[in-house]
Design a protein around this motif. Structure first.
Motif, PDB file in Angstrom:
ATOM      1  N   ALA A  28       0.830  -1.210   0.000  1.00  0.00           N
ATOM      2  CA  ALA A  28       0.000   0.000   0.000  1.00  0.00           C
ATOM      3  C   ALA A  28       0.862   1.258   0.000  1.00  0.00           C
ATOM      4  CB  ALA A  28      -0.924  -0.018   1.215  1.00  0.00           C
ATOM      5  N   GLU A  29       1.964   1.244   0.797  1.00  0.00           N
ATOM      6  CA  GLU A  29       2.853   2.418   0.858  1.00  0.00           C
ATOM      7  C   GLU A  29       3.537   2.650  -0.479  1.00  0.00           C
ATOM      8  OE1 GLU A  29       4.132   2.341   5.572  1.00  0.00           O
ATOM      9  OE2 GLU A  29       5.216   1.093   4.132  1.00  0.00           O
ATOM     10  N   LEU A  30       3.941   1.559  -1.139  1.00  0.00           N
ATOM     11  CA  LEU A  30       4.601   1.702  -2.435  1.00  0.00           C
ATOM     12  C   LEU A  30       3.625   2.228  -3.478  1.00  0.00           C
ATOM     13  CD1 LEU A  30       7.090   1.335  -4.186  1.00  0.00           C
ATOM     14  CD2 LEU A  30       6.427  -1.065  -4.531  1.00  0.00           C
ATOM     15  N   ILE A  31       2.404   1.762  -3.453  1.00  0.00           N
ATOM     16  CA  ILE A  31       1.384   2.245  -4.393  1.00  0.00           C
ATOM     17  C   ILE A  31       1.147   3.736  -4.196  1.00  0.00           C
ATOM     18  CG2 ILE A  31      -1.076   2.114  -4.973  1.00  0.00           C
ATOM     19  CD1 ILE A  31      -0.899  -0.910  -4.362  1.00  0.00           C
ATOM     20  N   ASP A  32       1.054   4.178  -2.924  1.00  0.00           N
ATOM     21  CA  ASP A  32       0.840   5.606  -2.644  1.00  0.00           C
ATOM     22  C   ASP A  32       1.997   6.446  -3.189  1.00  0.00           C
ATOM     23  OD1 ASP A  32      -1.531   5.052  -1.404  1.00  0.00           O
ATOM     24  OD2 ASP A  32      -0.702   5.086   0.642  1.00  0.00           O
ATOM     25  N   LEU A  33       3.224   5.957  -3.010  1.00  0.00           N
ATOM     26  CA  LEU A  33       4.389   6.696  -3.484  1.00  0.00           C
ATOM     27  C   LEU A  33       4.407   6.769  -5.007  1.00  0.00           C
ATOM     28  CD1 LEU A  33       7.065   8.087  -2.638  1.00  0.00           C
ATOM     29  CD2 LEU A  33       8.186   5.852  -2.836  1.00  0.00           C
ATOM     30  N   ALA A  70      -0.221  -4.765 -10.442  1.00  0.00           N
ATOM     31  CA  ALA A  70       1.190  -4.904 -10.798  1.00  0.00           C
ATOM     32  C   ALA A  70       2.059  -4.967  -9.547  1.00  0.00           C
ATOM     33  CB  ALA A  70       1.621  -3.729 -11.686  1.00  0.00           C
ATOM     34  N   VAL A  71       1.753  -4.149  -8.530  1.00  0.00           N
ATOM     35  CA  VAL A  71       2.527  -4.170  -7.280  1.00  0.00           C
ATOM     36  C   VAL A  71       2.286  -5.478  -6.534  1.00  0.00           C
ATOM     37  CG1 VAL A  71       2.774  -3.088  -5.005  1.00  0.00           C
ATOM     38  CG2 VAL A  71       2.607  -1.672  -7.065  1.00  0.00           C
ATOM     39  N   ALA A  72       1.079  -5.977  -6.562  1.00  0.00           N
ATOM     40  CA  ALA A  72       0.762  -7.227  -5.870  1.00  0.00           C
ATOM     41  C   ALA A  72       1.533  -8.387  -6.461  1.00  0.00           C
ATOM     42  CB  ALA A  72      -0.730  -7.485  -5.925  1.00  0.00           C
ATOM     43  N   ASN A  81      13.570  -3.314  -4.185  1.00  0.00           N
ATOM     44  CA  ASN A  81      14.398  -2.806  -5.290  1.00  0.00           C
ATOM     45  C   ASN A  81      13.699  -1.667  -6.037  1.00  0.00           C
ATOM     46  OD1 ASN A  81      16.320  -4.708  -4.658  1.00  0.00           O
ATOM     47  ND2 ASN A  81      15.654  -6.177  -6.234  1.00  0.00           N
ATOM     48  N   LEU A  82      12.395  -1.811  -6.269  1.00  0.00           N
ATOM     49  CA  LEU A  82      11.657  -0.754  -6.952  1.00  0.00           C
ATOM     50  C   LEU A  82      11.604   0.507  -6.084  1.00  0.00           C
ATOM     51  CD1 LEU A  82       9.932   0.356  -9.230  1.00  0.00           C
ATOM     52  CD2 LEU A  82       7.934  -0.783  -8.196  1.00  0.00           C
ATOM     53  N   LEU A  83      11.390   0.308  -4.791  1.00  0.00           N
ATOM     54  CA  LEU A  83      11.371   1.468  -3.881  1.00  0.00           C
ATOM     55  C   LEU A  83      12.685   2.228  -3.966  1.00  0.00           C
ATOM     56  CD1 LEU A  83      10.207   3.141  -1.513  1.00  0.00           C
ATOM     57  CD2 LEU A  83      11.194   1.433   0.041  1.00  0.00           C
ATOM     58  N   ARG A  84      13.793   1.481  -4.022  1.00  0.00           N
ATOM     59  CA  ARG A  84      15.102   2.163  -4.075  1.00  0.00           C
ATOM     60  C   ARG A  84      15.254   2.950  -5.366  1.00  0.00           C
ATOM     61  NH1 ARG A  84      17.829   5.362  -1.909  1.00  0.00           N
ATOM     62  NH2 ARG A  84      20.007   5.536  -2.549  1.00  0.00           N
ATOM     63  N   GLN A  85      14.811   2.388  -6.494  1.00  0.00           N
ATOM     64  CA  GLN A  85      14.907   3.091  -7.765  1.00  0.00           C
ATOM     65  C   GLN A  85      14.048   4.358  -7.749  1.00  0.00           C
ATOM     66  OE1 GLN A  85      16.958   2.316 -10.332  1.00  0.00           O
ATOM     67  NE2 GLN A  85      17.751   0.771  -8.891  1.00  0.00           N
ATOM     68  N   VAL A  86      12.899   4.265  -7.145  1.00  0.00           N
ATOM     69  CA  VAL A  86      12.031   5.448  -7.045  1.00  0.00           C
ATOM     70  C   VAL A  86      12.687   6.511  -6.159  1.00  0.00           C
ATOM     71  CG1 VAL A  86       9.817   6.281  -6.174  1.00  0.00           C
ATOM     72  CG2 VAL A  86       9.923   4.143  -7.481  1.00  0.00           C
ATOM     73  N   GLN A  87      13.283   6.081  -5.044  1.00  0.00           N
ATOM     74  CA  GLN A  87      13.961   7.026  -4.160  1.00  0.00           C
ATOM     75  C   GLN A  87      15.083   7.762  -4.887  1.00  0.00           C
ATOM     76  OE1 GLN A  87      15.107   4.348  -1.039  1.00  0.00           O
ATOM     77  NE2 GLN A  87      13.353   4.890   0.257  1.00  0.00           N
ATOM     78  N   LEU A  88      15.885   7.036  -5.630  1.00  0.00           N
ATOM     79  CA  LEU A  88      16.973   7.664  -6.382  1.00  0.00           C
ATOM     80  C   LEU A  88      16.440   8.684  -7.378  1.00  0.00           C
ATOM     81  CD1 LEU A  88      19.353   4.646  -7.117  1.00  0.00           C
ATOM     82  CD2 LEU A  88      19.839   6.630  -5.683  1.00  0.00           C
ATOM     83  N   LYS A  89      15.342   8.333  -8.021  1.00  0.00           N
ATOM     84  CA  LYS A  89      14.756   9.234  -9.006  1.00  0.00           C
ATOM     85  C   LYS A  89      14.241  10.504  -8.335  1.00  0.00           C
ATOM     86  CE  LYS A  89      13.315  10.128 -13.225  1.00  0.00           C
ATOM     87  NZ  LYS A  89      14.245  10.307 -14.344  1.00  0.00           N
ATOM     88  N   LEU A  90      13.592  10.346  -7.198  1.00  0.00           N
ATOM     89  CA  LEU A  90      13.019  11.508  -6.507  1.00  0.00           C
ATOM     90  C   LEU A  90      14.084  12.363  -5.822  1.00  0.00           C
ATOM     91  CD1 LEU A  90       9.885   9.875  -4.836  1.00  0.00           C
ATOM     92  CD2 LEU A  90       9.983  11.215  -6.947  1.00  0.00           C
ATOM     93  N   GLU A  91      15.207  11.735  -5.478  1.00  0.00           N
ATOM     94  CA  GLU A  91      16.232  12.448  -4.711  1.00  0.00           C
ATOM     95  C   GLU A  91      16.803  13.608  -5.485  1.00  0.00           C
ATOM     96  OE1 GLU A  91      20.056  10.518  -3.242  1.00  0.00           O
ATOM     97  OE2 GLU A  91      18.708  10.357  -1.523  1.00  0.00           O
ATOM     98  N   ASP A  92      17.194  13.384  -6.692  1.00  0.00           N
ATOM     99  CA  ASP A  92      17.708  14.503  -7.498  1.00  0.00           C
ATOM    100  C   ASP A  92      17.753  14.108  -8.967  1.00  0.00           C
ATOM    101  OD1 ASP A  92      20.683  16.593  -7.565  1.00  0.00           O
ATOM    102  OD2 ASP A  92      18.608  17.036  -8.031  1.00  0.00           O
ATOM    103  N   ASN A  93      16.634  13.690  -9.470  1.00  0.00           N
ATOM    104  CA  ASN A  93      16.546  13.294 -10.873  1.00  0.00           C
ATOM    105  C   ASN A  93      17.620  12.283 -11.248  1.00  0.00           C
ATOM    106  OD1 ASN A  93      14.330  14.955 -11.382  1.00  0.00           O
ATOM    107  ND2 ASN A  93      15.655  16.715 -11.688  1.00  0.00           N
TER     108      ASN A  93
END
Length: 604
Positions: A28-33, A70-72, A81-93
């Protein structure tokens, strides 16, 4: 020295790393992000999700159900792993961040266990609990400045530092960020400090920054495990030393801050115990006899008492000695940034030790003193020349009667060297500090005797200018010696002005009057100040009152070299002019002539 050993020197036995990198997310948290940042993270998402994210970005509600499915379908590790990729993207493009291998290397060097790798959501409550329960003096935190799951401009790491400070934490905290480089970590620390402690640098915890680039492998050759570990270990040693310098100096300053008030109260109470009769005898009367301010003794007593209290704090206090021990133990760790260019604050501290500003010596009409420095007004657009007064301190002091033990002092030309490293010859004495960013020397070949009674004119004016206005009066609030001497000098100058004004046929400015002669030498740099320039009175107008006329020697006092530095300059001058000098030896070899000329006082 290993990083963990360096850390123990700071008293730390446990390291906790707080980073969004250690966050885990439920489905649920990943979907919200993903939903919140659908248009940004679509590029890093797996193919089955891209279509759903495009629909969400276009406000198509059907994309929400597709994204949930898709998340399920992801495994737990795929979700992380997906969360980390999203974090990197949001951190500074997509700014490069630490790799898993680099993180593991840091954790290995500092013995950071899995239990001590915290996400932001867990951190604040846990940190405050540690500070409350058993104290956190032996804990060091590494905190990522930014939380990639927060807003783009968030500084959540700094918020944690604020919380620590509010809880009275004694832990050491290092902020990890990619917004700083190795060369500007100090500037970033100042920027963050102003946010953390707007009321002053001692109001909060010291800010220590680690640039993430320090932990990257430096080149392809360093991509091996051994090379990367070497880079990380060295980076950690440097970061720990920088943090140690910040923390220990900060702790000492906080201790001094609380000590100042106590030291002042002690000195004040001791002074107020002295009976008024003895204050009058040993402070007021003696100050009067020596020609100094009546409060000079009070100033000296306060300074001496508080200085002794500070010396005790720095030499005996156990906590301060522990800070000293820690700093000394880190000396063997080399830093990697060039520190040979002096910081402005270091220059300021040094200048405060050796220099009194023109505002300080002129505003209060301070009497002449050995070390007074003067600028000569430029003539014809030429650069202003600078001079220093050298005289025995007791000789230059005005007694209450207006007399002094010497009538003249030495006025020595100050000359700037081409560069700070330019060697001075034996008839040049370096000032023990930089002035206006330049290295100055006393040019002993350009020295003259100067009348102190005329030079006193600078001490009757808050602008420090050496000039006399016709009819000028001595302020009645000056020291008795200044008043007595000033009345005599002003009368002599008034008579000289009247005599010049009465001359017919010859321009008054061309007449040399001994009453206006300031220096013995009228050549070289002293030609424009040897005699006062005659200034004729101008007719007054209703909208512009005219000048009364007078004399101007084109000098202005611009500051003072403090004791004992001024006294040391005088001693060097007397030692050089008093040395034995010999006639030239005409039998010396020809090749040695230049060297002999430099070493012989009569030839240089």
């Amino acid at each position: 020295m290993k990083p963990i050993e360096a850390l123990k020197l700071l008293g730390s036995t446990r390291v906790i790393w707080i980073d969004d990198r250690f966050a885990t997310a439920s489905a649920a948290e990943l979907i919200d992000l993903l939903t919140e940042h659908a248009d940004v993270v679509v590029d890093v998402s797996p193919e089955p999700m891209k279509g759903a994210l495009h629909k969400i970005a276009d406000s198509d509600d059907t994309g929400n159900q597709e994204l949930e499915q898709a998340v399920a379908n992801l495994t737990g590790q795929e979700r992380i792993n997906l969360l980390r990729q999203v974090q990197l993207k949001l951190e500074d493009n997509g700014t490069a961040d630490l790799s898993d291998e680099q993180i593991e290397s840091v954790c290995a060097h500092l013995a950071i266990s899995n239990e001590d790798r915290w996400p932001f959501d867990k951190a604040e409550d846990a940190m405050l609990q540690l500070a409350k329960d058993a104290g956190d003096t032996a804990i060091s935190y590494i905190i990522d400045l930014n939380d990639a799951q927060g807003a783009a401009d968030n500084t959540r790491g700094l918020d944690l530092l604020k919380a620590l400070h509010g809880a009275g934490s004694k832990a050491t905290a290092l902020l990890l960020t990619h917004y700083a480089t190795k060369s500007n970590e100090a500037e970033k620390e100042l920027e963050l400090r102003s946010i953390l402690s707007p009321e002053g640098p001692l109001d909060g915890s010291p800010v220590c920054v680690i640039a993430k680039e320090r932990l990257y492998a430096v080149d392809e050759a360093g991509s091996t495990v051994e090379g990367r570990d070497g880079v990380v270990a060295q980076a950690l040693r440097i970061a720990i030393k920088r943090a140690g310098l910040r923390r220990n100096v900060h702790e000492v300053l906080v201790r001094v801050q609380s000590h100042i008030d106590k030291a002042f109260k002690t000195a004040s109470n001791n002074l107020l115990e002295v009976p008024p009769e003895q204050l009058d005898e040993y402070a007021i009367s003696r100050a009067y006899a020596e020609g100094v301010s009546e409060l000079h003794v009070v100033e000296r007593a306060l300074t001496a008492s508080m200085s002794e209290s500070f010396r005790h704090l720095f030499s005996v206090d156990a906590a301060t000695r522990e800070n000293e021990r820690r700093l000394r133990s880190l000396r063997s760790v080399p830093l990697d940034i060039d520190a040979t260019i002096h910081h402005q604050m270091l220059e300021t501290f040094r200048k405060l030790e050796v220099w009194e500003s023109d505002h300080l010596v002129n505003k209060g009409c301070s009497p002449l003193a050995c070390g007074d420095v003067f600028d000569m007004d430029s003539q014809g657009g030429a650069p202003a020349q600078r001079f220093i007064l050298l005289a025995q301190p007791c000789d230059v002091t005005l007694r209450p009667s207006g007399d002094r033990d010497a009538e003249a002092g030495f006025l020595v030309l100050l000359k700037p060297l081409a560069t700070i490293d330019t060697p001075a010859n034996q008839k040049q004495i370096r000032l023990p500090f930089l002035l206006d960013g330049k290295q100055w020397v006393c040019e002993l070949r350009k020295t003259t005797s100067i009348r102190l009674d005329l030079l006193d004119l600078v001490s009757y004016r808050p602008d420090g200018c050496l000039l006399y206005d016709y009819g000028q009066a001595v302020p009645d609030w000056l020291l008795p010696g200044q008043q007595a001497s000033g009345k005599y000098v002003f009368k002599a100058l008034k008579d000289a002005f009247d005599a010049r004004s009465a001359v017919k046929g010859t321009p008054a400015k061309d007449i040399k009057d001994s009453r206006c002669q300031l220096t013995l030498s009228a050549k070289g740099p002293f030609q424009h100040i040897a005699y006062g320039s005659f200034v004729e009175a101008k007719a007054a107008k209703e909208d512009a009152p005219g000048a009364t006329g007078g004399f101007n020697w084109n000098l202005r006092r611009v500051g003072r070299v403090r004791m004992p530095y001024a006294s040391a300059l005088l001693g060097s001058y007397l030692a050089i002019v008093d040395r034995d000098a010999f006639d030239l030896d005409y039998l010396k070899p020809k090749t040695a002539r230049a060297a002999d000329a430099a070493s012989c006082g009569a030839c240089s």
